[in-house]
Structure formats: C-alpha cells, structure tokens
Design an enzyme around this catalytic site. Structure first.
Site, mmCIF file in Angstrom:
data_model
loop_
_atom_site.group_PDB
_atom_site.id
_atom_site.type_symbol
_atom_site.label_atom_id
_atom_site.label_comp_id
_atom_site.label_asym_id
_atom_site.label_seq_id
_atom_site.Cartn_x
_atom_site.Cartn_y
_atom_site.Cartn_z
ATOM 1 N N LYS A 114 0.824 -1.216 0.000
ATOM 2 C CA LYS A 114 0.000 0.000 0.000
ATOM 3 C C LYS A 114 0.851 1.256 0.000
ATOM 4 O O LYS A 114 0.479 2.266 -0.601
ATOM 5 C CB LYS A 114 -0.959 0.004 1.198
ATOM 6 C CG LYS A 114 -2.023 -1.061 1.064
ATOM 7 C CD LYS A 114 -3.356 -0.644 1.648
ATOM 8 C CE LYS A 114 -4.427 -1.626 1.213
ATOM 9 N NZ LYS A 114 -5.558 -1.700 2.117
ATOM 10 N N LYS A 197 -5.535 -10.666 -6.276
ATOM 11 C CA LYS A 197 -6.732 -11.037 -5.503
ATOM 12 C C LYS A 197 -7.894 -10.097 -5.839
ATOM 13 O O LYS A 197 -7.668 -8.934 -6.211
ATOM 14 C CB LYS A 197 -6.428 -11.060 -4.004
ATOM 15 C CG LYS A 197 -6.312 -9.724 -3.359
ATOM 16 C CD LYS A 197 -6.268 -9.796 -1.830
ATOM 17 C CE LYS A 197 -6.141 -8.369 -1.319
ATOM 18 N NZ LYS A 197 -6.085 -8.190 0.089
ATOM 19 N N LYS A 200 -11.447 -4.625 -3.180
ATOM 20 C CA LYS A 200 -12.288 -3.423 -3.241
ATOM 21 C C LYS A 200 -11.561 -2.298 -3.961
ATOM 22 O O LYS A 200 -12.180 -1.408 -4.518
ATOM 23 C CB LYS A 200 -12.575 -2.885 -1.834
ATOM 24 C CG LYS A 200 -13.247 -3.811 -0.879
ATOM 25 C CD LYS A 200 -13.411 -3.101 0.480
ATOM 26 C CE LYS A 200 -13.689 -4.072 1.594
ATOM 27 N NZ LYS A 200 -12.610 -4.211 2.570
#
Ligand code: TYM
Length: 334
Positions: A114, A197, A200
C-alpha cells in the site's frame, strides 16, 4: 470460544469478502454454543489510514453493516458494531504500541504494497495499521479469527504482540488467537487477472462481483471474465498453471458448497462457453436474495444504525475488563 473479525469500510463488499470471510462468520454464528460470543465489526478506524471523504465513509459503514445483516449476521446473536464507537480499540492500540516493534511492522506485505515507493508520504496510521488490528482482536481475548488468507500475516503479528506483552508484563493476559482461514475460498482472485486477488481497491469494477450487483451485472461480469480456450479437465489438480480457470472453479465450488474436484468432474470436457453461464446462474441464485435484502435495508438506515449502537454497547462491556487489566499490567491504574 470467542470469535472476532472485521472488515475495512472502504468501497463495496465483494464476492471475495463473502466467500473468504462473511460466509464463515455466518456459519460460526449459527454453530454458536452457550458461552460463546461472535463479534463482527466494521473497521472504520482502519479506513482512516488513507484519506476518506467523511460522508462517503459514513455511507460505506452503514452500507457494509447492511450487507452483513443481509448476508445472515443476526444482531441478536452476534455482536455487530463499528469500531469507532468502541473506544477500547483505540485505547488498547496505544497500549500495544510500546510492544510492537518497528521491524515487525516493516515486514508486513500489506504495508509494503500500500505504501509502495512513497513510504515517506504514507500516513503513520498505514504503518501502525496491524497494531490496531491486534487491539481489535486482543481487546476481546479472541480465540478464533475467521479471515481470508491475505490477513494471515496480520494475525501472526497479533500473536507476536500478545506473546511479547504477556512476557514483558509477566501477566498472562492475552490468549493467542487462532486464524481460521476458509478452506473453500482462502483467496478469491480478480475476474480480470487470475494472479491478483479480488479487491475493493481494484480500479476495474469488472474485476469483482459486488454484493450489490444486479443479476444482469453478475452475469455480464462472469461472461467477460478472463479465461483460456481449453475445456475443463477431469481433475482439479490439472488446472495448475491456469489461474483464471482455477479461480472460476473455486468460486463455483464455494458457492455450491461442493469440492472443486466434484465441479470439474461435472463439467469435464466442457468449455467456458458452457461453464460461465452455469456459474452466473449459480451466483445469481446465491447472491440475489442477499442483494434483495440489502436493497431493502439500505432504505431503512435507522434500523441499521440502531443495530450498530446496540452492538457497540455490548462490545464496550466485553472489552472493559481486558482494557483495565492491560492498564494495570502497565502501571496505569493509580
Ligand atoms: P478486508 O476489509 O480487506 O477484508 C475483509 C475480509 O475479507 C477477506 N478477503 C478475502 N478473502 C478471500 N479472497 C479475497 N479476494 C478476499 N479479499 C478480502 C479478508 O481476508 C478479510 O477476512 N485488516 C482487515 C480488517 C480487520 C480485521 C481486524 C480482520 C481489521 N481488524 C481484526 C480480522 C480481525 C481487512 O482489511 O480486511
């Protein structure tokens, strides 16, 4: 048994969240014995680790709570709440900050992914994110934490923090929580790329099935899902190296409560022109009723808010003695 798990309130809940986590939550709630507790929460404090629009964050929290209710979480049996309304999470997080090591946090793959190359510009919250996650779990002395595989590393860190806290203070306060990783759907992959994966935060909405998607959207997303031209083999193991095909079979099996092997046996020799519509029909059958309940709940935000308020009260009461013991162990109760 004390079951605790959470979902970060950014974006929409998708099929990966459902099959990897929420389906297990509902099963554990339904199998609860007297004396057990199931706590499920919306991790709205975790969402703050990246910039959020306040109105959107509040809407997401209500929307996700409504999704959990629609998926079968019963607020009378489970304790359903949003993290921000239970201050023990933030308080215990700070108490654990002295226990967690910079080196441990530096090794977290989610932090590395991230923050990317911009570590200096990332928020301190993004770095310390797993300490709050440890507090979420340890505040309730959780014994079992049902999650998808991507959370395994954070769970190991929570165990490390618990062990070091117990050793450093000489007080056996925290039991070590066991991660429960869904055997059927440990990691559901993107519909556009079988090596990423389902998430969202993927910019492409076609990469995921959202639990709010209508039937036509679900069918269109499966129809357009990336696959290969080969037919299905008669053994699941033979799908090694065909990531997209393997993912669709895994999704089918998890939705049907069947083994992936039985699914390939049923469709052996058939191509995706046959398999994809069958998968879409199955997904609509399973997800359609959840979406319909969700749509109704979204028109009744007050009842969702009321369920969260009730859950927050029960969670606060359960966390209070642990928080007090942690304060005592550290010399903060004078
Ligand atoms: P989050 O919000 O990313 O995901 C919620 C749950 O869904 C699972 N999951 C998946 N499972 C299978 N395949 C996928 N593609 C997939 N994507 C998500 C996740 O593993 C998770 O179980 N940090 C956590 C939230 C959290 C938490 C906690 C979890 C905060 N505090 C305490 C457990 C205990 C997160 O961001 O999950």
């Amino acid at each position: 048994m004390r079951v605790v798990s959470g979902i970060q309130t950014t974006g929409n809940l998708h099929l990966g969240n459902y099959l990897g986590a929420i389906k297990q939550w509902v099963a554990m709630q339904d199998a609860m014995q007297p004396g057990d507790d199931c706590l499920f929460f919306l991790a709205d404090l975790h969402a703050l680790t990246v910039a959020q629009d306040p109105k959107e964050l509040a809407d997401n929290t209500i929307g996700m709570a409504a999704t959990l209710l629609a998926a079968g979480i019963d607020p009378d049996r489970s304790i359903l709440f949003n993290q921000a309304r239970v201050p023990a999470h933030s308080e215990l997080c700070w108490l654990l900050m002295g226990t967690a090591r910079m080196g441990w946090l530096n090794r977290m793959t989610q932090w590395k992914d991230k923050a990317g190359k911009n570590r200096e510009g990332a928020s301190a919250g993004l770095f310390t994110y797993p300490v709050l996650q440890a507090a979420d779990i340890l505040a309730y002395k959780a014994t079992h934490v049902p999650v998808g595989e991507d959370q395994k590393q954070h769970l190991e860190l929570a165990r490390d923090i618990a062990t070091k806290f117990n050793t450093d203070t000489g007080v056996e306060l925290f039991p070590l929580p066991d991660p429960l990783i869904s055997a059927a759907a440990p990691r559901i992959m993107s519909l556009r790329d079988g090596t990423a994966k389902m998430s969202k935060s993927d910019p492409s909405d076609m990469s995921r099935i959202n639990l709010i998607d209508d039937d036509d959207t679900i069918a269109a997303k499966f129809r357009k899902a990336r696959t290969d031209p080969d037919p299905l083999p008669d053994s699941f193991d033979a799908l090694e190296g065909r990531a997209e095909a393997k993912n669709l079979v895994t999704i089918y099996a998890a939705l049907a409560d069947a083994t992936p092997q039985s699914v390939v046996e049923q469709y052996a020799g058939q191509g995706f022109g046959t398999f994809k519509p069958a998968l879409a029909d199955l997904a609509v059958t399973v997800l359609g009723p959840i979406r319909d309940r969700l749509t109704r709940l979204l028109d009744d935000r007050d009842s969702v808010s009321a369920a969260l308020a009730k859950g927050a009260g029960r969670a606060t009461a359960l966390a209070a003695p642990t928080l007090r013991s942690a304060q005592e162990a550290l010399g903060l109760q004078v």
